[in-house]
Motif scaffolding. Structure first.
Motif, PDB file in Angstrom:
ATOM      1  N   ASP A  10       2.050  -0.305 -30.595  1.00 40.59           N
ATOM      2  CA  ASP A  10       2.777   0.545 -31.531  1.00 40.59           C
ATOM      3  C   ASP A  10       4.295   0.379 -31.410  1.00 40.59           C
ATOM      4  OD1 ASP A  10       2.510   1.790 -28.989  1.00 40.59           O
ATOM      5  OD2 ASP A  10       3.187   3.688 -29.846  1.00 40.59           O
ATOM      6  N   ASP A  36      -0.643  -0.641 -35.262  1.00 45.63           N
ATOM      7  CA  ASP A  36      -1.555   0.484 -35.024  1.00 45.63           C
ATOM      8  C   ASP A  36      -2.946  -0.057 -34.705  1.00 45.63           C
ATOM      9  OD1 ASP A  36      -3.506   1.062 -37.586  1.00 45.63           O
ATOM     10  OD2 ASP A  36      -1.634   0.100 -38.191  1.00 45.63           O
ATOM     11  N   MET A  58      -1.511   4.286 -27.270  1.00 48.80           N
ATOM     12  CA  MET A  58      -1.087   4.268 -28.675  1.00 48.80           C
ATOM     13  C   MET A  58      -1.455   5.598 -29.316  1.00 48.80           C
ATOM     14  SD  MET A  58      -1.891   0.331 -29.868  1.00 48.80           S
ATOM     15  CE  MET A  58      -3.548   0.259 -29.162  1.00 48.80           C
TER      16      MET A  58
END
Length: 234
Positions: A10, A36, A58
């Protein structure tokens, strides 16, 4: 052919660094990068990949959960700023676990391991019989062991302990049957439910005892045929 890679993180700066590092290795090809985990996971479901670099922490789903969800798993190298996910990486048989900030020397070590392991996985069974290495998971990462350094292998319930030269040991979560399948049958023999030995390091077999270089091990009734055959050919 170069190993196809993707990176999921990320942090855009981390992805750029990873792409720069990958570009230095002709054996690797960075196919795509993702900021992502969900988008990266969708890509993995539809595209065959050899090597995945994935951050653990993340915001949507963790790298651990992403890898756990994959039905077909590529080789995995976790990248993270935190040490406390090491056991989960071990559970998922990750090739390596690199702490951020990642320097090129540490990255190179992980990549060389991936390249070696890919070659090992793709050898034919005939070539595998003459291979000189064994790969196991130990201390949360893949470890390469030179077959010539193995003194004997000992079962410890769910784990095995690989005794290697200079009184060193490597502990790995693996049943004896599985490790025996990974070893060339002409060079390693099981002599007991708890022991596998390299044939060329047997000094003598007498009274259901195998004498190796520095240790004596029992031969169980089930493996007496090996002991008799060994004696006949000496």
């Amino acid at each position: 052919m170069a190993l196809k890679c993707i990176a999921i993180d990320d942090e855009p700066l981390a992805l750029r660094l990873m792409s720069d590092y990958v570009a230095r290795f002709p054996e690797l090809q960075m196919v795509n990068t993702f900021e992502d985990a969900i988008t990266g996971a969708e890509f993995l479901k539809n595209n065959p990949i050899d090597l995945l670099f994935v951050d653990i922490s993340m915001p949507d789903i963790t790298g651990i959960d992403l890898v756990r969800s994959l039905q077909v798993k590529p080789m995995v190298i976790f990248t993270t700023a935190h040490k406390n996910f090491a056991y989960e990486g071990f559970e998922l048989e990750a090739l390596d676990y690199i702490l951020k900030p990642i320097d090129i020397k540490r990255f190179t070590k992980a990549v060389e391991k991936a390249i070696d392991y890919h070659k090992y996985q793709n050898k034919t069974s005939a070539i595998a019989e003459t291979d000189e290495s064994l790969y196991v998971y130990s201390e949360y990462r893949m470890v390469k062991i030179d077959l010539g350094t193995i003194e004997y292998i000992e079962s410890m319930e769910d784990y095995i302990k690989i005794h290697i030269t200079n009184d060193k040991t490597i502990l790995t979560l693996m049943p004896m049957k599985k490790v025996l399948e990974k070893l060339p049958s002409a060079r390693f023999q099981r002599i007991h439910r708890s022991y596998i030995v390299p044939v060329n390091k047997i000094r003598s077999i007498q009274n259901r005892k195998v004498q190796l270089t520095d240790v004596e091990l029992p031969v169980s009734e089930s493996y007496n045929d090996f002991a008799r055959n060994w004696a006949k050919h000496k």
